[in-house]
Write a protein that holds these residues in place. Structure first.
Motif, PDB file in Angstrom:
ATOM      1  N   GLY A  98     -17.743  -1.468  11.525  1.00 58.52           N
ATOM      2  CA  GLY A  98     -18.643  -1.082  10.456  1.00 58.52           C
ATOM      3  C   GLY A  98     -19.576   0.037  10.871  1.00 58.52           C
ATOM      4  O   GLY A  98     -19.683   0.358  12.062  1.00 58.52           O
ATOM      5  N   ILE A  99     -20.221   0.642   9.903  1.00 59.73           N
ATOM      6  CA  ILE A  99     -21.188   1.718  10.158  1.00 59.73           C
ATOM      7  C   ILE A  99     -22.453   1.396   9.364  1.00 59.73           C
ATOM      8  O   ILE A  99     -22.423   1.301   8.133  1.00 59.73           O
ATOM      9  CB  ILE A  99     -20.638   3.087   9.746  1.00 59.73           C
ATOM     10  N   LEU A 100     -23.563   1.209  10.085  1.00 59.95           N
ATOM     11  CA  LEU A 100     -24.831   0.925   9.419  1.00 59.95           C
ATOM     12  C   LEU A 100     -25.375   2.175   8.735  1.00 59.95           C
ATOM     13  O   LEU A 100     -24.879   3.284   8.949  1.00 59.95           O
ATOM     14  CB  LEU A 100     -25.832   0.402  10.449  1.00 59.95           C
ATOM     15  N   LYS A 101     -26.421   1.992   7.918  1.00 59.44           N
ATOM     16  CA  LYS A 101     -26.983   3.109   7.178  1.00 59.44           C
ATOM     17  C   LYS A 101     -27.530   4.201   8.098  1.00 59.44           C
ATOM     18  O   LYS A 101     -27.559   5.378   7.733  1.00 59.44           O
ATOM     19  CB  LYS A 101     -28.096   2.610   6.253  1.00 59.44           C
ATOM     20  N   GLU A 137       0.847  -1.187   0.000  1.00 61.18           N
ATOM     21  CA  GLU A 137       0.000   0.000   0.000  1.00 61.18           C
ATOM     22  C   GLU A 137       0.882   1.237   0.000  1.00 61.18           C
ATOM     23  O   GLU A 137       2.055   1.180   0.337  1.00 61.18           O
ATOM     24  CB  GLU A 137      -0.932   0.014   1.213  1.00 61.18           C
ATOM     25  N   ASP A 138       0.311   2.356  -0.374  1.00 55.67           N
ATOM     26  CA  ASP A 138       0.987   3.656  -0.355  1.00 55.67           C
ATOM     27  C   ASP A 138       2.104   3.785  -1.383  1.00 55.67           C
ATOM     28  O   ASP A 138       2.787   4.799  -1.420  1.00 55.67           O
ATOM     29  CB  ASP A 138       1.550   3.980   1.029  1.00 55.67           C
ATOM     30  N   GLY A 139       2.329   2.760  -2.216  1.00 52.03           N
ATOM     31  CA  GLY A 139       3.338   2.879  -3.255  1.00 52.03           C
ATOM     32  C   GLY A 139       2.799   3.642  -4.453  1.00 52.03           C
ATOM     33  O   GLY A 139       1.640   4.062  -4.490  1.00 52.03           O
ATOM     34  N   GLN A 140       3.634   3.810  -5.465  1.00 50.85           N
ATOM     35  CA  GLN A 140       3.258   4.578  -6.648  1.00 50.85           C
ATOM     36  C   GLN A 140       3.387   3.732  -7.906  1.00 50.85           C
ATOM     37  O   GLN A 140       3.954   2.639  -7.892  1.00 50.85           O
ATOM     38  CB  GLN A 140       4.151   5.818  -6.762  1.00 50.85           C
ATOM     39  N   ASP A 141       2.873   4.279  -9.006  1.00 49.20           N
ATOM     40  CA  ASP A 141       2.989   3.630 -10.313  1.00 49.20           C
ATOM     41  C   ASP A 141       4.198   4.194 -11.044  1.00 49.20           C
ATOM     42  O   ASP A 141       4.450   5.401 -11.021  1.00 49.20           O
ATOM     43  CB  ASP A 141       1.737   3.881 -11.162  1.00 49.20           C
ATOM     44  N   ILE A 142       4.939   3.309 -11.694  1.00 49.00           N
ATOM     45  CA  ILE A 142       6.048   3.736 -12.543  1.00 49.00           C
ATOM     46  C   ILE A 142       5.993   2.917 -13.822  1.00 49.00           C
ATOM     47  O   ILE A 142       5.595   1.741 -13.810  1.00 49.00           O
ATOM     48  CB  ILE A 142       7.418   3.564 -11.840  1.00 49.00           C
ATOM     49  N   ASN A 186     -17.079  -4.199   2.454  1.00 54.64           N
ATOM     50  CA  ASN A 186     -16.783  -5.540   1.946  1.00 54.64           C
ATOM     51  C   ASN A 186     -15.696  -6.230   2.768  1.00 54.64           C
ATOM     52  O   ASN A 186     -14.780  -6.858   2.241  1.00 54.64           O
ATOM     53  CB  ASN A 186     -16.374  -5.487   0.467  1.00 54.64           C
ATOM     54  N   PHE A 187     -15.807  -6.067   4.111  1.00 54.67           N
ATOM     55  CA  PHE A 187     -14.871  -6.698   5.056  1.00 54.67           C
ATOM     56  C   PHE A 187     -13.420  -6.340   4.722  1.00 54.67           C
ATOM     57  O   PHE A 187     -12.540  -7.187   4.664  1.00 54.67           O
ATOM     58  CB  PHE A 187     -15.040  -8.220   5.074  1.00 54.67           C
ATOM     59  N   SER A 188     -13.172  -5.053   4.509  1.00 46.60           N
ATOM     60  CA  SER A 188     -11.838  -4.599   4.112  1.00 46.60           C
ATOM     61  C   SER A 188     -10.856  -4.708   5.277  1.00 46.60           C
ATOM     62  O   SER A 188     -11.232  -4.638   6.445  1.00 46.60           O
ATOM     63  CB  SER A 188     -11.889  -3.148   3.629  1.00 46.60           C
ATOM     64  N   GLN A 189      -9.587  -4.901   4.923  1.00 49.48           N
ATOM     65  CA  GLN A 189      -8.528  -4.977   5.937  1.00 49.48           C
ATOM     66  C   GLN A 189      -8.400  -3.688   6.719  1.00 49.48           C
ATOM     67  O   GLN A 189      -7.984  -3.680   7.880  1.00 49.48           O
ATOM     68  CB  GLN A 189      -7.187  -5.311   5.262  1.00 49.48           C
ATOM     69  N   HIS A 190      -8.760  -2.568   6.088  1.00 49.40           N
ATOM     70  CA  HIS A 190      -8.677  -1.268   6.769  1.00 49.40           C
ATOM     71  C   HIS A 190      -9.601  -1.214   7.980  1.00 49.40           C
ATOM     72  O   HIS A 190      -9.321  -0.532   8.960  1.00 49.40           O
ATOM     73  CB  HIS A 190      -9.021  -0.156   5.784  1.00 49.40           C
ATOM     74  N   ASN A 191     -10.736  -1.954   7.889  1.00 50.61           N
ATOM     75  CA  ASN A 191     -11.714  -1.936   8.973  1.00 50.61           C
ATOM     76  C   ASN A 191     -11.538  -3.085   9.952  1.00 50.61           C
ATOM     77  O   ASN A 191     -12.319  -3.231  10.888  1.00 50.61           O
ATOM     78  CB  ASN A 191     -13.135  -1.984   8.397  1.00 50.61           C
ATOM     79  N   LYS A 192     -10.530  -3.929   9.745  1.00 52.86           N
ATOM     80  CA  LYS A 192     -10.340  -5.094  10.608  1.00 52.86           C
ATOM     81  C   LYS A 192      -9.817  -4.667  11.967  1.00 52.86           C
ATOM     82  O   LYS A 192      -8.799  -3.987  12.082  1.00 52.86           O
ATOM     83  CB  LYS A 192      -9.363  -6.063   9.947  1.00 52.86           C
ATOM     84  N   LEU A 193     -10.526  -5.070  13.046  1.00 47.16           N
ATOM     85  CA  LEU A 193     -10.141  -4.717  14.408  1.00 47.16           C
ATOM     86  C   LEU A 193      -9.231  -5.758  15.034  1.00 47.16           C
ATOM     87  O   LEU A 193      -8.427  -5.443  15.907  1.00 47.16           O
ATOM     88  CB  LEU A 193     -11.395  -4.550  15.286  1.00 47.16           C
ATOM     89  N   GLY A 194      -9.342  -7.000  14.595  1.00 47.12           N
ATOM     90  CA  GLY A 194      -8.540  -8.066  15.155  1.00 47.12           C
ATOM     91  C   GLY A 194      -9.099  -9.418  14.743  1.00 47.12           C
ATOM     92  O   GLY A 194      -9.995  -9.520  13.913  1.00 47.12           O
ATOM     93  N   GLU A 195      -8.554 -10.490  15.349  1.00 47.24           N
ATOM     94  CA  GLU A 195      -9.000 -11.821  14.988  1.00 47.24           C
ATOM     95  C   GLU A 195      -8.848 -12.741  16.177  1.00 47.24           C
ATOM     96  O   GLU A 195      -7.802 -12.742  16.839  1.00 47.24           O
ATOM     97  CB  GLU A 195      -8.205 -12.364  13.792  1.00 47.24           C
ATOM     98  N   GLY A 196      -9.892 -13.480  16.479  1.00 49.89           N
ATOM     99  CA  GLY A 196      -9.863 -14.425  17.574  1.00 49.89           C
ATOM    100  C   GLY A 196      -9.888 -15.850  17.081  1.00 49.89           C
ATOM    101  O   GLY A 196      -9.691 -16.135  15.899  1.00 49.89           O
ATOM    102  N   GLY A 197     -10.163 -16.787  18.009  1.00 51.40           N
ATOM    103  CA  GLY A 197     -10.142 -18.185  17.655  1.00 51.40           C
ATOM    104  C   GLY A 197     -11.244 -18.584  16.705  1.00 51.40           C
ATOM    105  O   GLY A 197     -11.113 -19.555  15.955  1.00 51.40           O
ATOM    106  N   PHE A 198     -12.384 -17.853  16.703  1.00 50.04           N
ATOM    107  CA  PHE A 198     -13.510 -18.216  15.864  1.00 50.04           C
ATOM    108  C   PHE A 198     -13.612 -17.378  14.598  1.00 50.04           C
ATOM    109  O   PHE A 198     -14.494 -17.595  13.783  1.00 50.04           O
ATOM    110  CB  PHE A 198     -14.817 -18.106  16.656  1.00 50.04           C
TER     111      PHE A 198
END
Length: 607
Positions: free
Chosen positions: A533-536, A423-428, A515-527
Motif C-alpha cells: 500500500g501507499i499512504l497519503k 482479467e484482460d478479456g473483452q466485451d462481445i 480496498n485490499f485489491s488482488q493486484h496489490n496482494k504480496l502473498g499470504e501466510g498462516g495468519f
C-alpha cells in the motif's frame, strides 16, 4: 524462405582424396580477395568470407559466420549474439540445405549474396535488382542487409529481417507487405540440433479482422486472436512491465506487428517459436549470464484452437471445460461430457427483423475473426445498429479497447474459439432472440409466488430459526465489542509509550491498498494475507491483515504489536503502525522492495 536454396546442387562427393584436393585447389584458385580486415561488419563486391571467418556488427552485438548447431556435424551460415550468450543463433541462411564439410564461402556480387560450396551455389539472396556497388552488412540489430553503396546506407535491397526463422528480434516486422506480397512469418526448428523447417508456423492471417495463428503443419493449432489496441486478444498477460513498446499496423500497404525496446540498451530480449510449438519471450539475465523466460504461451487445454466448437466458451477453471452460450445447447448432448468439438446450436431460431437483441459477455477472448468485417471509425452504438439490421450478423464488439473503446467488428459466421478470462478479456455482444430473454425475466418474476404454497408450519419454523440466528449474532457482536475495547485500551497504552507507534484509521488503510485489491496482494501466510500500500504521505507499506479464522487472538495480537514495535534493527522490518477497528486486526510494516529472503537464498528471483 531466407532466399533461394539450390537443392539440386547438393551432392555427395565420392572422389578419392587426390581428386578432392585438386577440386578444392581449383575452386579456391578462382576466389577473389578475402575480406578486408578493416571492414569488420561488411562484405563488399568480390570479397568473401570462408568457414572459420566471421564479420561482426559495428557495436559488437552480433556476428555472422558458419556454425554447427548442438551435436550436428553439418555446417550452416547464420547470425548469433556476440557480446552475450555467444552461440545463441537468431537467423540461418541455408537452414534447409546443410553443408557437409567446411569447404564453403559467402560472396557478394552485383546480383546479391551467395553461399557457395565445392558443388556450386546452395543459397542466395535472390535479388532481381542489379547493383553497381553492392555491400552486405551486419547491423547491431541482428539484421543482415544488402544495399547499393551508391544509393545510401538505408536503401536496403534485401534484408534477413524479411525472412525470419524461429526468432523475432526488436525492430522486426511480423506480417504482410500487401504491395509486394512479402509474407514475414516464423517457423520452428525441427530440434536444437537441426535448424531445418519444423512442424510449427506462426503467421498473420489477413482475412477479416487480421489475427495471429500458430499452425501445426497445415492445421490451425492455436489462435492468438486479433490485436485490440494493447495486445493480441488471446494473450492475457501482455507487456506488464513495459520494457518494450508494441504496435500493430493495418493500412492499404501493410499488416504487421512490431515491438521495440524502450531504451536501446535497457535489455536483450527475443521471442522464439520452439520446436514444441510454444511461443516464449526470453530476457537475458546479466547477473546469471543466462536466458530467463519472461512470458510464454504453451498450447494446452483451452489454448487449442476451437476446442469447444461453435458457440462454445472454454473456461480453464471450469468443469466441464466447455459450456454453451446462453440460449444455446450442445449439438450432440450425448457426447458433450467428453467431446466438445461439435459445439452448440441455438435453442430457438431468431426472427432477425422483429425478435432480435444482444447479450453482453465480458472478459472473453474474441472469437475467430476470419469471417468478420471491421471499421476503425465506427463507434459501438453504430456497430450495434449495423449488426441488428443484418440478418447474417451474429455478434459485434469494439475493435480497440483503449480510451473507452472504439472501432467495430461484426461477425457473420459461427462464433468459434472463445475463451473466458478473469482479467484482460473483452466485451462481445451476441445476437439473441428478444422474446426468449423477456420470457426468462417473466419466469423469474413469477417464482416468488410459489412461496405462498409452502405450508404455514414451515414458515413458522423459518421465522423461529431466523430469530435464534439474530440473537446469537447479537451476543457474538457484544462479546466482540468487549474484546475490541480491551484491544483498543491496550493499543492506546502502547501508543503512549516512548517509541510512539501510531494507530492508523481503517479507512486510510483501505485507500492505501485500493480496498485490499488482488493486484496489490504480496502473498499470504498462516495468519492472513499481506498487501502492498501507499499512504497519503507517499510512504510505501506492507499491510498484514489478520484473518478472522486465524489462530492468533487478541492477546497474541497485542503481544506482537508490543514486541515488534519496540525492536529496532537495520536487518529487521520495522512495524510502523496498527489498526483494530471494525473487528479488524491489522499490522502495518515498512515495505521492503527487494523481495523475500528465499529469493536470495534459492535464486527464485523474478524478471
Amino acid at each position: 524462405m531466407t532466399g533461394t536454396v539450390y537443392k539440386d546442387s547438393i551432392i555427395r562427393c565420392q572422389s578419392n582424396t587426390m581428386d578432392v584436393t585438386v577440386m578444392v585447389l581449383l575452386f579456391f584458385a578462382l576466389l577473389s580477395p578475402l575480406i578486408n580486415s578493416s571492414a569488420v561488419d561488411t562484405i563488399r563486391e568480390n570479397q568473401t568470407i570462408r568457414d572459420g571467418e566471421t564479420i561482426t556488427s559495428s557495436g559488437g552485438e552480433f556476428e555472422l559466420g558458419f556454425f554447427s548447431p548442438g551435436r550436428s556435424r553439418y555446417r550452416y551460415l547464420g547470425i548469433w549474439y556476440k557480446k552475450i550468450s555467444s552461440g545463441t543463433v537468431v537467423w540461418v541462411a541455408n537452414r534447409n540445405a546443410p553443408i557437409m564439410n567446411n569447404l564453403s564461402m559467402v560472396r557478394v556480387d552485383d546480383k546479391g549474396i551467395t553461399l557457395q560450396t565445392v558443388n556450386g551455389i546452395i543459397w542466395s539472396s535472390n535479388t532481381s535488382v542489379s547493383m553497381k556497388n553492392p555491400v552486405a552488412q551486419i547491423l547491431d540489430s541482428g539484421n543482415l542487409v544488402l544495399r547499393d553503396d551508391d544509393h545510401g546506407i538505408d536503401n536496403f535491397i534485401w534484408q534477413s529481417f524479411d525472412y525470419p526463422g524461429d526468432i523475432m528480434l526488436p525492430g522486426m516486422k511480423f506480417g504482410l507487405d500487401l504491395v509486394t506480397g512479402l509474407d514475414r512469418y516464423f517457423t520452428s526448428w525441427k530440434s536444437i540440433d537441426d535448424p531445418s523447417t519444423g512442424n510449427f508456423t506462426n503467421r498473420i492471417d489477413p482475412n477479416g479482422f487480421p489475427q495471429s495463428f500458430v499452425l501445426k503443419g497445415s492445421v490451425k493449432w492455436h489462435r492468438f486472436g486479433p490485436w485490440n489496441g494493447r495486445q493480441f486478444s488471446g494473450t492475457p498477460n501482455g507487456n506488464l512491465n513495459g520494457i518494450y513498446t508494441e504496435a500493430f499496423v493495418i493500412n492499404e500497404k501493410e499488416i504487421y506487428y512490431k515491438f521495440d525496446l524502450i531504451e536501446a540498451s535497457s535489455a536483450v530480449i527475443r521471442f522464439i517459436l520452439t520446436s514444441s510449438g510454444w511461443t516464449e519471450l526470453l530476457v537475458w539475465n546479466y547477473e546469471n549470464q543466462s536466458w530467463k523466460q519472461f512470458a510464454a504461451v504453451r498450447v494446452s487445454g483451452c489454448d487449442r484452437y476451437r476446442l469447444c466448437g461453435a458457440y462454445g466458451v472454454c473456461n480453464i477453471n471450469g468443469s466441464p471445460r466447455c459450456e454453451c452460450l446462453r440460449e444455446f445447447v450442445p449439438k450432440f448432448p450425448e457426447k458433450w461430457t467428453s467431446n466438445w468439438s461439435g459445439g452448440c446450436v441455438r435453442e430457438k431460431k431468431i426472427d432477425c427483423r422483429s425478435d432480435a437483441t444482444f447479450m453482453k459477455y465480458s472478459g472473453v477472448k474474441l472469437p475467430d475473426t476470419r469471417h468478420s468485417w471491421y471499421d476503425m471509425k465506427t463507434n459501438l452504438a453504430e456497430c450495434r445498429r449495423l449488426c441488428l439490421q443484418n440478418c447474417s450478423c451474429t455478434a459485434y464488439a469494439n475493435a480497440d479497447i483503449r480510451r473507452g473503446g472504439s472501432g467495430c467488428i461484426l461477425w457473420f459466421d459461427h462464433l468459434i474459439d472463445m475463451m473466458g478470462y478473469t482479467e484482460d478479456g473483452q466485451d462481445i455482444y451476441v445476437k439473441m432472440p428478444a422474446s426468449e430473454l423477456v420470457e426468462g425475466q417473466r419466469s423469474k418474476a413469477k417464482r416468488p409466488n410459489f412461496i405462498f404454497l409452502i405450508p404455514l408450519v414451515l414458515v413458522l419454523v423459518a421465522l423461529a430459526l431466523t430469530f435464534l440466528y439474530i440473537s446469537r449474532k447479537r451476543r457474538q457482536k457484544e462479546k466482540g465489542n468487549l474484546e475490541l475495547g480491551s484491544e483498543l485500551v491496550a493499543l492506546n497504552k502502547i501508543e503512549s509509550e516512548d517509541w510512539e507507534l501510531p494507530l492508523v484509521d481503517f479507512k486510510n488503510i483501505e485507500i492505501a491498498t485500493d480496498n485490499f485489491s488482488q493486484h496489490n496482494k504480496l502473498g499470504e501466510g498462516g495468519f492472513g494475507p499481506v498487501y502492498k500500500g501507499i499512504l497519503k504521505n507517499g510512504q510505501e507499506i506492507a499491510v498484514k491483515r489478520l484473518s478472522k479464522n486465524s489462530r492468533q487472538g487478541a492477546d497474541e495480537f497485542i503481544n506482537e504489536v508490543s514486541v515488534i514495535g519496540k525492536l529496532q534493527h537495520r536487518n529487521l522490518v520495522a512495524l510502523v503502525g496498527c489498526c483494530a477497528e471494525k473487528d479488524e486486526r491489522i499490522l502495518i510494516y515498512e515495505y521492503m522492495a527487494n523481495k523475500s529472503l528465499d529469493s536470495f537464498i534459492f535464486g527464485l528471483e523474478e524478471l
